[in-house]
Design an enzyme around this catalytic site. Structure first.
Site, PDB file in Angstrom:
ATOM      1  N   LYS A  92      11.849  -4.247  21.043  1.00 53.85           N
ATOM      2  CA  LYS A  92      13.296  -4.014  21.150  1.00 53.85           C
ATOM      3  C   LYS A  92      13.997  -5.237  21.723  1.00 53.85           C
ATOM      4  O   LYS A  92      15.099  -5.617  21.286  1.00 53.85           O
ATOM      5  CB  LYS A  92      13.549  -2.794  22.037  1.00 53.85           C
ATOM      6  CG  LYS A  92      15.028  -2.546  22.316  1.00 53.85           C
ATOM      7  CD  LYS A  92      15.250  -1.319  23.169  1.00 53.85           C
ATOM      8  CE  LYS A  92      16.748  -1.126  23.444  1.00 53.85           C
ATOM      9  NZ  LYS A  92      17.031   0.104  24.194  1.00 53.85           N
TER      10      LYS A  92
ATOM     11  N   HIS B 236      -5.576   0.850 -21.479  1.00 56.51           N
ATOM     12  CA  HIS B 236      -4.462   1.689 -21.047  1.00 56.51           C
ATOM     13  C   HIS B 236      -4.941   2.925 -20.292  1.00 56.51           C
ATOM     14  O   HIS B 236      -4.471   4.037 -20.515  1.00 56.51           O
ATOM     15  CB  HIS B 236      -3.586   2.090 -22.243  1.00 56.51           C
ATOM     16  CG  HIS B 236      -3.059   0.922 -22.995  1.00 56.51           C
ATOM     17  ND1 HIS B 236      -2.604   1.009 -24.298  1.00 56.51           N
ATOM     18  CD2 HIS B 236      -2.923  -0.390 -22.650  1.00 56.51           C
ATOM     19  CE1 HIS B 236      -2.212  -0.186 -24.703  1.00 56.51           C
ATOM     20  NE2 HIS B 236      -2.397  -1.045 -23.718  1.00 56.51           N
TER      21      HIS B 236
END
Length: 496
Positions: free
Chosen positions: A130, A262
């Site tokens: 912070k 695929h």
């Protein structure tokens, strides 16, 4: 100015501490970290000397003190107030947390796991993050050299923000692991999946889509641990196809080869050697394999590599490659070779996105099938072997899925059709005359008897399917009339 060091993971600690001392920082440390510094002959102040308050409750409370948090949280404009309290700023905080995930993974008891929940560490990290404009929060030992270099030249605001982000991500992932463990559920009310980026990808399925590869923190996977031995970087589609190929080839104990396009198999075969398995898989569909991905569950040798070099492929996966194989395949400079360290085994959660939500399920890794003969004729021993082979393959084919196989080799695969009959027609047409005496596997039941009758017209000898249709008797009757053996598994393998 102080540097507070309180680390479980002590990699690089001593070099980092020496670097901080060289920059004029005073070292402040807790427990085992303090002991490690002193044993190395480095001057360090114990945390209790700094706070004037002893560690209590067997070390549970040692850094949760106003002097520590005031020294971490004081903004640059609060320097006078900090000094009025008789305190100096802590300018660097190096903290990494108790190994909670590792403790739980090792089978710790409930009380043992509770003791590995770090309280002071996250509190200090969050405070420093912070206040990162005044404090450097460091939670990753890999960042120690960069931190020292930044301190020498003056940390930029971007670097400070990067460290703050990492600190908050570190504590968030830690809390997520604890919450997940406390729920004791596979699908708790709140589900936290913590992802760590492994690599950016050139693009997604198509060039206009951005993409990246992420690791689920706390989990492992064969492809994530694989070593890329040569070739271009893996693409988004490469990873999808490689995963499908490796999952499939891992089904078999015998030497096997799976060619995938695929995310669907186009040729799968067993063989006495990797070369034989590959040649048979290639023969199953020599057209679709072009530009595909090939996986082996045995190391690739020189003869196999030579055969692979005759076809354009995107990726080859195997547990290893002999020097002769690497030499032969090195001529294909863009061909990606992946050395995969272990097979795809065991449960995991399958995640699918919908807009605004996520679907989670147990991945279809287990097969609790109990094959049951439902026709007058039972399969022969050779047919049973082919039925088991085809059943393993069809599990990895997109629904509606049909697989035709004989002698440990696919002959035709019907993929992703909107009708099961269309899938069967596709697979049987591909098999052609080879379908005579072959077997047919279906990922789900037959709603009508049309698939059985079509299969019989091609000469299929045996069929394996889940069963469970209200018209099962129609399919059984059609099979009996044609002399086809049919087996029900009681298990469905939809892949949508």
């Amino acid at each position: 100015m102080w540097a507070l060091l309180s680390v479980w993971d002590k990699r690089g600690l001593l070099d980092f501490a020496r670097g901080l001392l060289g920059l004029g920082y005073k070292l402040l440390a807790t427990g085992g970290t303090h002991r490690a510094l002193v044993e190395a002959g480095l001057p360090a102040t114990y945390i209790s000397e700094f706070t004037g308050f002893p560690e209590v409750l067997s070390g549970r409370v040692k850094t949760l003190h106003p002097k520590v948090h005031a020294a971490l949280l004081a903004r640059p404009d609060q320097e006078e107030e900090l000094r009025a309290l008789g305190l100096e700023r802590i300018g660097v905080l190096a903290v990494n947390l108790y190994p909670f995930r590792e403790t739980v993974a090792q089978g710790a008891s409930f009380l043992e796991a509770l003791e590995q929940i770090d309280i002071g560490g996250p509190a200090m990290l969050r405070a420093a993050a912070k206040n990162h404009l005044a404090v450097l929060p460091v939670c990753d030992p890999e960042d120690y050299p960069r931190v020292l270099e930044a301190l020498r030249t003056g940390p930029s605001s971007e670097f400070r923000r990067e460290l703050a982000r990492k600190a908050f991500a570190h504590t968030a992932a830690y809390d997520a692991a604890i919450a997940e463990w406390l729920s004791g559920e596979r699908f708790p009310e709140e589900k936290f999946l913590v992802l760590k980026r492994e690599a950016p990808l050139r693009y997604g399925e198509n060039p206009h889509q951005e993409a990246a590869l992420y690791r689920v923190v706390g989990e492992g996977g064969p492809l994530l641990e694989a070593r890329v031995l040569q070739g271009k970087a893996m693409s988004f589609n490469n990873y999808l196809d490689a995963e499908a190929a490796w999952n499939l080839v891992s089904e078999f104990a015998e030497p096997a080869c799976a060619a995938v396009k695929h995310q669907n198999p186009c040729g799968v075969a067993l063989g006495k050697t990797p070369l034989e398995a590959y040649l048979r898989a290639h023969e199953a569909d020599p057209v679709s394999i072009f530009g595909g991905i090939v996986a082996f569950n045995r190391p690739v040798d020189g003869p196999t590599a030579k055969a692979l070099g005759e076809v354009f492929l995107e990726v080859v996966l195997a547990p290893g490659f002999t020097p002769e194989a690497l030499e032969a395949l090195s001529r294909k400079r863009n061909l990606r070779l992946l050395e995969v360290p272990f097979p795809a085994k065991g449960p995991y959660l399958d995640l699918r996105r919908i807009r605004g939500g996520v679907l989670l399920q147990d991945a279809d890794t287990e097969d609790p099938a109990s094959p049951k003969v439902v026709t007058r004729r039972a399969p022969t021993e050779a047919e049973w072997q082919d039925l088991h082979f085809a059943w393993r393959v069809v599990k990895h084919v997109r629904s509606n899925a049909i697989v035709v196989a004989k002698e440990g080799k696919t002959l035709g695969i019907g993929v992703g059709q909107t009708s099961r009959l269309l899938a069967a027609e596709h697979a049987l047409k591909a098999a052609g005359e080879g379908a005579r005496g072959a077997v047919l596997a279906s990922d789900a039941f037959f709603p009508f008897d049309d698939v059985v009758r079509l299969a019989a017209s091609y000469g299929i000898a045996a069929v394996i399917q889940p069963g469970g249709s209200v018209r099962d008797e129609d399919s059984i009757k059609a099979a009996d009339e044609a002399g086809v053996a049919m087996v029900f598994t009681g298990v469905r393998h939809f892949r949508h």
